[in-house]
Design a protein around this motif. Structure first.
Motif, PDB file in Angstrom:
ATOM      1  N   ASP A 228      18.362   7.360  11.585  1.00  0.00           N
ATOM      2  CA  ASP A 228      18.903   6.120  11.417  1.00  0.00           C
ATOM      3  C   ASP A 228      20.329   5.789  12.158  1.00  0.00           C
ATOM      4  OD1 ASP A 228      20.402   6.922   9.393  1.00  0.00           O
ATOM      5  OD2 ASP A 228      19.289   5.803   7.834  1.00  0.00           O
TER       6      ASP A 228
ATOM      7  N   LYS B 231      15.086   5.128  15.052  1.00  0.00           N
ATOM      8  CA  LYS B 231      15.577   5.139  13.615  1.00  0.00           C
ATOM      9  C   LYS B 231      14.648   5.305  12.483  1.00  0.00           C
ATOM     10  CE  LYS B 231      19.129   1.756  14.824  1.00  0.00           C
ATOM     11  NZ  LYS B 231      19.957   0.405  14.294  1.00  0.00           N
ATOM     12  N   SER B 232      13.272   4.741  12.693  1.00  0.00           N
ATOM     13  CA  SER B 232      12.416   4.959  11.738  1.00  0.00           C
ATOM     14  C   SER B 232      10.778   5.274  12.375  1.00  0.00           C
ATOM     15  CB  SER B 232      12.310   3.209  11.289  1.00  0.00           C
ATOM     16  OG  SER B 232      11.336   2.560  12.509  1.00  0.00           O
TER      17      SER B 232
ATOM     18  N   MET C 150      17.558   9.425   6.888  1.00  0.00           N
ATOM     19  CA  MET C 150      17.247   8.122   6.687  1.00  0.00           C
ATOM     20  C   MET C 150      17.798   7.791   5.381  1.00  0.00           C
ATOM     21  SD  MET C 150      12.993   8.451   7.765  1.00  0.00           S
ATOM     22  CE  MET C 150      12.877   6.676   7.129  1.00  0.00           C
TER      23      MET C 150
END
Length: 161
Positions: A10, A84-85, A107
């Motif tokens: 992230d 990021k995800s 994360m």
């Protein structure tokens, strides 16, 4: 084109990616895949400054990244993909770029997350996206830095439930 790593982190480009992962993988291009960062001038400038000098930088939506990767646009390059995800990685997969493995890095914990391991916290939506990728045959691993042992992230998810 060789994909040298696909990483969920992230923080996107930061010390570990810029100074450690990019060197260990001998990446020649870092590809940031994020539908929101593409539209954020300040974030884009920060990423340009953080990108190691030996790497080219692409900042793309999941759809555009999948198009470019599937078209072989980066022939002869060693591409390090960072998002990021898991939702973004799923979007990349669903847009037609089918990867073999994804590495889960940082994360950060936030509201409604569950800590799976140090520096990795997930929401229910994250879990759903990780399991979806695993069901498609994508190996999901956890490894903060290259010297850490590689862990099976799906097993970590199951153990935490």
């Amino acid at each position: 084109m060789e994909i040298v790593n696909i990483r969920i982190d992230d923080r996107l480009i930061h010390g570990q990616v810029a100074a450690v992962w990019s060197l260990v993988t001998k990446a020649t291009r870092i590809m940031v895949v994020d539908d929101l960062v593409v539209k954020d001038i300040v974030n884009k400038e920060a990423l340009k400054m953080a990108c190691p000098k030996q790497c080219k930088l692409s900042i793309l939506t999941a759809a555009k990244a999948a198009d470019n990767l599937c078209a072989g646009k980066y022939e002869g390059e060693r591409v390090f993909i960072v998002a990021k995800s898991p939702k973004t990685i799923r979007s990349l997969y669903d847009a037609g770029f089918h990867m073999e493995q994804v590495n889960v890095g940082n994360m950060a914990g936030k509201q409604n997350t569950k800590m799976i391991k140090k520096a990795v916290s997930v929401t229910e939506e994250d879990i759903e996206n990780f399991l979806y990728l695993a069901e498609q045959g994508v190996k999901v691993t956890a490894q903060m830095v290259p010297t850490d042992p590689v862990q099976d992230f799906v097993e970590l998810l199951k153990a935490a439930q």
